[in-house]
Design a protein around this motif. Structure first.
Motif: not given
Length: 210
Positions: A80-96
């Motif tokens: 299967r192929n997976i496309e995910f190109s984002r490298t910029e951080p996206c911060m959120a206050e979550v339970n990691g």
């Protein structure tokens, strides 16, 4: 894994250095994921007692990347192929660890829904108050009935007996507890599916770290 890592230099004497490094990376991944599973179990017990985990600033882009690093080597998904190109951080206050479990559930479900050569596209976008994580696959798609019941505990489309039907229910509850939503859409059987996580970027004061 700790025992193997302790004996690693002796075990790898004379082996190909590149293979040694690959196996070392996998051992570290197993070690890290084992502790994550332990933490999830502890948080589930706390959750059952009504004790929500503290949420801290996490990089959603990195959480997705970590899950893909873990999933891509799995033999059943290599075609299967997976496309995910984002490298910029996206911060959120979550339970990691909890959000990582949600991402893992959605990625695994999408990959299992696709045939060989299928493609899963993942995107992370930022809004002022929310982060949007989208999973779009070109797999088997869903009927309106499946969409209506997909978050029900023990509901599963799998016919091989391996699915518990809990993954989506747990994922929905985790996102709901974060004050977010999970949107599901499909044009029907054979038309693929899209899951969209809408996650608040700021946790309520009672759940954020001091």
């Amino acid at each position: 894994t700790e025992s193997i890592q302790y004996r690693w230099e002796d075990l790898c004497a004379g082996a190909d250095p590149d293979e040694v490094e690959n196996v070392r990376d996998y051992l570290e991944m197993i070690h890290s994921e084992a502790f994550r599973c332990r933490d999830i179990t502890a948080r589930m017990l706390d959750f059952a007692r009504g004790d929500d985990g503290v949420r801290t600033s996490n990089n959603l882009t990195q959480i997705v990347a970590d899950v893909l690093l873990m999933v891509k080597p799995m033999s059943q998904f290599r075609d299967r192929n997976i496309e995910f190109s984002r490298t910029e951080p996206c911060m959120a206050e979550v339970n990691g660890p909890e959000i990582k479990q949600v991402v893992l559930n959605l990625v695994a479900n999408s990959l299992e829904a696709m045939q060989s050569g299928g493609t899963l596209r993942i995107d992370v976008t930022e809004q002022v108050d929310h982060a949007i994580v989208t999973f779009q696959d070109d797999g088997c798609g869903m009927t309106p009935e499946v969409i209506e019941n997909i978050f029900e505990p023990f509901f599963t489309r799998r016919k091989d007996g391996r699915g518990t039907g809990l993954g989506m229910a747990i994922s929905h509850r985790i996102i709901s507890d974060h004050g977010g939503t999970v949107e599901v859409s499909s044009d029907g059987p054979g038309c693929g599916s899209t899951f969209r996580l809408n996650i608040p970027r700021r946790a309520p004061n009672s759940q954020s770290a001091a």
